[in-house]
Design an enzyme around this catalytic site. Structure first.
Site, PDB file in Angstrom:
ATOM      1  N   CYS A   1      22.117  37.777  46.948  1.00 41.33           N
ATOM      2  CA  CYS A   1      20.923  36.933  47.005  1.00 41.33           C
ATOM      3  C   CYS A   1      20.843  35.977  45.831  1.00 41.33           C
ATOM      4  O   CYS A   1      19.873  36.020  45.065  1.00 41.33           O
ATOM      5  CB  CYS A   1      19.692  37.814  47.049  1.00 41.33           C
ATOM      6  N   GLU A   2      21.886  35.190  45.629  1.00 41.70           N
ATOM      7  CA  GLU A   2      21.777  34.095  44.676  1.00 41.70           C
ATOM      8  C   GLU A   2      22.865  33.070  44.927  1.00 41.70           C
ATOM      9  O   GLU A   2      23.951  33.401  45.394  1.00 41.70           O
ATOM     10  CB  GLU A   2      21.780  34.570  43.227  1.00 41.70           C
TER      11      GLU A   2
ATOM     12  N   TYR B   1      40.165  42.978  36.238  1.00 39.83           N
ATOM     13  CA  TYR B   1      38.764  42.651  35.936  1.00 39.83           C
ATOM     14  C   TYR B   1      37.948  42.300  37.182  1.00 39.83           C
ATOM     15  O   TYR B   1      36.996  41.538  37.103  1.00 39.83           O
ATOM     16  CB  TYR B   1      38.686  41.521  34.898  1.00 39.83           C
TER      17      TYR B   1
END
Ligand code: LLP
Length: 463
Positions: free
Chosen positions: A391-392, A421
């Protein structure tokens, strides 16, 4: 990183900054061996395959998103580092890049050592049978419990990162009736050419003790006085995802000059230097990484030359590659969910993962490549942004790349070079379930880290 000028194709000058993406590849179905692990190829039917298994089968069996690690490639890269540095040096794989018990066993079998930086990584290493003396313990704020554990199991060395830690480790070792082998981590004052968050040798940052102002010399003075410590060397790590050897060479030179100062002041020649990790890998076809033998040769020569000039015996060299071993060995497989074309701009391709399985794009503006993996296509390339389901709007996996314009929901796409990573920095943001890591070799695939379940999430929620 260098990017070529704008290609012809969909763009919008206000939105797409100059030079942020390359021209479409000549062959959109080609798999550049620079960014894909060594057993990756396409089957006659066109699907990407790794270790002899095609991704449609892998997706059916293990679901998506998932990380697939090419075991042969991992072992070959580990071995290449081992061979390049030879018997007179030690290679410590940096576990922070990605660690699991299978990885520990592969490292052990290939004759590598292991660098850990937390109690959790230490526990993983020990539980998979890595001998404690082949483990180095790092960190700028190790807890008393972590130090106690490391000393009592007998790790090969602890890298001391601060003045407080010199005293803390000495005290704990004495209490346990031990003398702990240690290195002191210094910051050599090199500006590494990489992202600010992963550069670690300039002085204005949290790691290490500065060479400047005699700080490191003072740390050595204190460490040499303490019974609980056996000071065996000096450590330097200048940063990560670095292509330019110059920084490593300056670091090596400055570390050797500290060894000479120590010899002059205390009459002792410290027998080891550790030059850390940080070698860059190819995330896109534009990147040209160095091979381990080039690095070994350059570092070996500079240390030998500087030591000869200073009249020192050449110390044993250690290195700590993380990304350069595991990074290129894995890709992340996603299923395309929704596709949103923006006329004259770009097409947003939403996949079933996102910043929870790869935070690097959002965090470091990292660049990645992407390929249609379940089939080939003759369609025209289209400029895409691969985004996740979080949600972004910063939830971006691949900022700018080209995929065939007939891409459709249900297609599988793969992002290479996600071995380092990505799973190790994965999160449960939006209560996402972290993907599994599946090792593939010789036509066999096995889960080495399983997919999280809703039960796993709820087990921690005890309120
Ligand atoms: N040794 C020390 C002391 C380190 O701090 C690191 C990485 C390494 C070795 C291994 O560096 P490598 O060879 O993997 O570059 N999360 C960032 C990278 C942070 C690196 C932290 N230290 C990223 O995703 O780019």
């Amino acid at each position: 990183m260098s990017r070529s000028a704008h290609p012809a194709g969909p763009r919008h000058a206000d939105v797409l900054p100059e030079g942020h993406y390359t021209a479409p590849p000549a062959d959109i179905n080609a798999l550049d061996p620079k960014v894909w692990s060594r057993t990756v190829t396409r089957t006659p039917e066109g699907a990407v395959s790794v270790g002899g298994i095609d991704v449609t089968r892998l997706a059916e069996e293990f679901g998506t998103p998932a990380y697939f690690i090419d075991e042969d490639d991992f072992r070959a890269r580990a071995q290449a580092w081992r061979t390049a540095f030879g018997e007179g040096a030690d290679v410590f794989y940096a576990g922070k890049a990605f660690l699991s018990r299978a990885i520990v066993r592969w490292l052990h079998e290939e004759g590598l050592n292991l660098d850990v930086c937390s109690g959790g990584e230490l526990a993983t290493a020990l539980s998979a049978g890595m001998p404690a003396e082949r483990i180095a313990f790092h960190g700028n704020n190790k807890s008393a419990a972590e130090i106690e554990k490391a000393v009592s199991v007998g790790v090969g060395h602890i890298v001391l990162d601060s003045f407080q830690e010199i005293v803390r480790v000495a005290h704990i070792a004495e209490q346990l009736g031990k003398r702990q082998r240690v290195l002191i981590r210094v910051t050599v004052g090199v500006e590494a050419h990489t992202h600010e968050f992963i550069a670690t040798a300039h002085e204005d940052q949290k790691f290490g003790i500065a060479l400047a102002d005699g700080q490191a010399a003072e740390a050595v003075r204190r460490a040499l006085k303490l019974d609980g410590l056996e000071l065996v060397g000096i450590h330097s790590h200048i940063g990560s995802q670095i292509f330019d050897m110059a920084g490593f060479e300056v670091a090596a030179r400055r570390v050797v000059s500290l060894l000479a100062e120590i010899r002059d002041e205390h009459g002792v020649e410290l027998p080891e230097i550790d030059l850390g990790g940080g070698l860059g890998i190819a995330y896109t076809s534009d990147d040209d990484p160095r091979e381990p033998h080039e690095i070994a040769k350059a570092l070996g020569e500079i240390v030998t030359r500087e030591c000869e000039a200073a009249g020192l015996r050449t110390p044993r060299i250690s290195v700590e590659p993380g990304r350069a071993i595991v990074g290129p060995t894995a890709f992340t497989l996603y299923e395309v969910g929704t596709i949103k074309p923006l006329d004259g701009l770009r097409t947003y391709v939403s996949v079933d993962g996102g910043m929870s399985d790869n935070i690097r794009t959002a965090l470091y503006d990292a660049e990645y490549s992407v390929s249609l993996a379940s089939r080939t296509s003759d369609a025209e390339p289209m400029l895409v942004r691969v985004v996740g389901k979080h949600c972004e709007s910063g939830d971006i996996v691949v900022r700018d790349a080209f995929l065939p314009s007939d891409l459709a929901p249900g297609d599988l796409i793969a992002v290479p070079a996600t071995g380092a990573y990505c799973r190790s920095m994965a999160s449960n943001y939006n209560h996402a379930l972290r993907p599994p890591v599946v090792a593939v070799r010789d036509g066999e695939a096995r889960v080495i880290v399983r997919r999280e379940t809703e039960e796993d999430l709820l087990r921690l929620d005890v309120g």
